[in-house]
Design a protein around this motif. Structure first.
Motif, PDB file in Angstrom:
ATOM      1  N   GLU A  99      46.163  70.443  53.524  1.00  0.00           N
ATOM      2  CA  GLU A  99      46.188  69.268  54.409  1.00  0.00           C
ATOM      3  C   GLU A  99      47.620  68.931  54.810  1.00  0.00           C
ATOM      4  N   GLY A 100      47.932  69.120  56.070  1.00  0.00           N
ATOM      5  CA  GLY A 100      49.251  68.751  56.600  1.00  0.00           C
ATOM      6  C   GLY A 100      50.412  69.445  55.918  1.00  0.00           C
ATOM      7  N   LEU A 101      50.264  70.726  55.643  1.00  0.00           N
ATOM      8  CA  LEU A 101      51.297  71.441  54.879  1.00  0.00           C
ATOM      9  C   LEU A 101      52.542  71.707  55.727  1.00  0.00           C
ATOM     10  N   SER A 102      53.680  71.335  55.184  1.00  0.00           N
ATOM     11  CA  SER A 102      54.960  71.617  55.837  1.00  0.00           C
ATOM     12  C   SER A 102      55.894  72.188  54.797  1.00  0.00           C
TER      13      SER A 102
ATOM     14  N   GLY B  61      52.474  67.546  52.439  1.00  0.00           N
ATOM     15  CA  GLY B  61      51.095  68.018  52.474  1.00  0.00           C
ATOM     16  C   GLY B  61      50.536  68.266  51.086  1.00  0.00           C
ATOM     17  N   LYS B  62      49.271  68.639  51.065  1.00  0.00           N
ATOM     18  CA  LYS B  62      48.568  68.762  49.795  1.00  0.00           C
ATOM     19  C   LYS B  62      47.682  70.007  49.787  1.00  0.00           C
ATOM     20  N   ILE B  63      47.655  70.677  48.648  1.00  0.00           N
ATOM     21  CA  ILE B  63      46.772  71.839  48.482  1.00  0.00           C
ATOM     22  C   ILE B  63      45.764  71.494  47.390  1.00  0.00           C
ATOM     23  N   SER B  64      44.497  71.785  47.661  1.00  0.00           N
ATOM     24  CA  SER B  64      43.475  71.506  46.642  1.00  0.00           C
ATOM     25  C   SER B  64      42.651  72.756  46.386  1.00  0.00           C
ATOM     26  N   TYR B  65      42.546  73.109  45.114  1.00  0.00           N
ATOM     27  CA  TYR B  65      41.631  74.168  44.676  1.00  0.00           C
ATOM     28  C   TYR B  65      40.433  73.457  44.044  1.00  0.00           C
ATOM     29  N   LEU B  66      39.247  73.721  44.568  1.00  0.00           N
ATOM     30  CA  LEU B  66      38.060  73.031  44.059  1.00  0.00           C
ATOM     31  C   LEU B  66      37.007  74.036  43.626  1.00  0.00           C
ATOM     32  N   ARG B  67      36.311  73.665  42.574  1.00  0.00           N
ATOM     33  CA  ARG B  67      35.139  74.448  42.169  1.00  0.00           C
ATOM     34  C   ARG B  67      33.978  73.487  42.032  1.00  0.00           C
ATOM     35  N   ASP B  68      32.937  73.732  42.776  1.00  0.00           N
ATOM     36  CA  ASP B  68      31.795  72.806  42.838  1.00  0.00           C
ATOM     37  C   ASP B  68      32.282  71.379  43.110  1.00  0.00           C
TER      38      ASP B  68
END
Lengths: 227, 205
Positions: B7-10, B58-65
């Protein structure tokens, strides 16, 4: 997601075994350490003569050789990963704690090999008294733990710098100075033939230094390694 | 079901802007080509996604279920093939695979290693030191290493560099095999590799 069936110990053992295998195949760090240690001891012993050196001088000489030999080889444990471009694979795959323990174990092994070779040469070349061998070995062991505890984390810090060698020595010196001063004092008294209880304070310092270095390193390593 | 969200990575290095305001949302089964000319920041984006570099914004998300994954979970679920990632030259191909499997917490048998080496076209070369491999063989071994943990997130930076026609075919087969079970991110400036992915993200804007 695959299930993890290995604990921290087996991962650290894998890092240790890998480093040992690489070192046995290249002998890069071991050669550097041994060449420095043996050359220095030989030059000094021929220069100042074989006998009659006071314990204070013998003790200082021994730890100077140990310190600079360690400086010449122990940093390789992380520098090699950065220069070979393998650090990225390690960062992505391995638990930082496992890497630290594996590398610390490898550096301890390297320093132990050096010590086993250099110490008898030191006694032969300088004719130092050998009445208090067990106490000497104890001080030596605690000194090695302290040296490795400090140099392993410093090696991780400097691995990505452009002037690694100089930075390693500059960062190590202030950190290791108190350790070296106590080691020189404790070794001097051991060579004078004092009892265990007479150097209890020095031994307590050596244990505390090693524990603080290792515990501090374990807490810091993840940030040093990944940032 | 896994999910990778940016999201919005810079990213800036000092005063140098590498890329800005990149966003995407990928789920298992998605594959995304990160495209742009040389120096546009494709590899940097990969490093940011893998937490080797921190994003400037910005933000990085790793999601499982739909639950956030912990660091150790992410580490055991991602794999990277990249020109910047090297294996140990003084170890054999098999020793490299065993080492990376062990530190990743995977148990791998000799037969599994043989099968992996065969899959990437290195059958019979597993005992040779990697230092003696050609650049193409090293690239193939990187694929074998990347597939050790059956990744849920597969990052491929210049996936076919140094590979011959047979090697490129292997890459296509790997991507096809993992397409349904993983999120695949491919950084490339090769037109023919764009088609390996179902989505595109341009980084030269």
């Amino acid at each position: 997601m695959p299930q993890s069936s290995f604990g921290l110990i087996s991962k650290a053992a894998a890092v240790y075994a890998k480093d040992l295998r690489l070192e046995l195949r290249t002998k890069y760090a071991l050669n550097a350490i041994l060449m420095f240690g043996i050359t220095t001891l030989t030059v000094v012993s021929f220069s100042v003569g074989q006998s009659g050196l006071p314990p204070k001088l013998l003790s200082a000489l021994f730890w100077i050789v140990m310190f600079f030999s360690a400086m010449s080889g122990l940093a390789q444990v992380f520098i090699r990963e950065e220069e070979a471009g393998t650090a990225l694979a390690m960062k992505l795959t391995a638990d930082p704690d496992a890497i630290y323990w594996g590398k610390l174990g490898f550096n301890l092994t390297l320093l132990s090999i050096m010590t086993v070779i250099i110490t008898p040469i030191f006694f032969v070349f300088t004719d130092a008294p050998t009445d208090n061998v067990l106490l000497f070995v104890l001080v030596l062991f605690l000194g090695m733990l302290g040296l490795c505890g400090a140099t392993t984390i410093i090696a991780a810090i400097i691995a990505r710098a452009s002037v690694k060698g100089a930075l390693f020595a500059v960062l190590s010196f202030p950190l290791l100075l108190p350790l070296l001063l106590v080691l020189v004092k404790a070794t001097e008294r051991v060579l004078l033939g004092v009892s265990f209880s007479s150097i209890a304070i020095e031994l307590q310092f050596l244990v505390a230094f090693a524990v603080v270095m290792v515990v501090g390193s374990v807490m810091l390593f993840k940030f040093v390694w990944l940032d | 079901m896994y999910r990778l969200k940016g999201e919005g990575l810079s990213k800036r290095f000092g005063g140098l802007k590498v890329f800005s305001k990149l966003s995407f949302d990928l789920r298992t089964g998605d594959s995304m080509a990160v495209v742009g000319p040389n120096g546009s920041g494709k590899s940097t984006l990969m490093m940011v996604l893998l937490s080797i570099y921190r994003p400037t914004r910005g933000k990085i998300s790793y999601l499982r279920d739909e639950n956030s994954m912990e660091e150790a979970q992410i580490r055991s679920s991602v794999s990277l093939v990249s020109p910047y990632l090297n294996l140990y030259d003084q170890l054999s191909g098999e020793e490299n695979l065993k080492f990376f499997a062990t530190v990743a917490g995977e148990s791998v048998t000799g037969k599994e290693i043989e099968r992996l080496l065969e899959k990437v076209g290195l059958a019979g070369r597993g005992m040779d030191l990697v230092g003696g491999y050609s650049s193409g063989m090293k690239q193939r071994l990187k694929y074998a290493t990347a597939l050790l943990n059956k990744p849920a997130f597969l990052f491929l930076d210049e996936p076919t560099s140094n590979l011959d026609a047979a090697g490129k075919k292997i890459v296509s087969e790997v991507i096809e095999e993992y397409r349904s079970q993983a999120i695949i991110v491919i950084a490339t400036n090769e037109q023919e590799e764009y088609s390996l992915a179902t989505k595109q993200l341009r980084v030269d804007q």
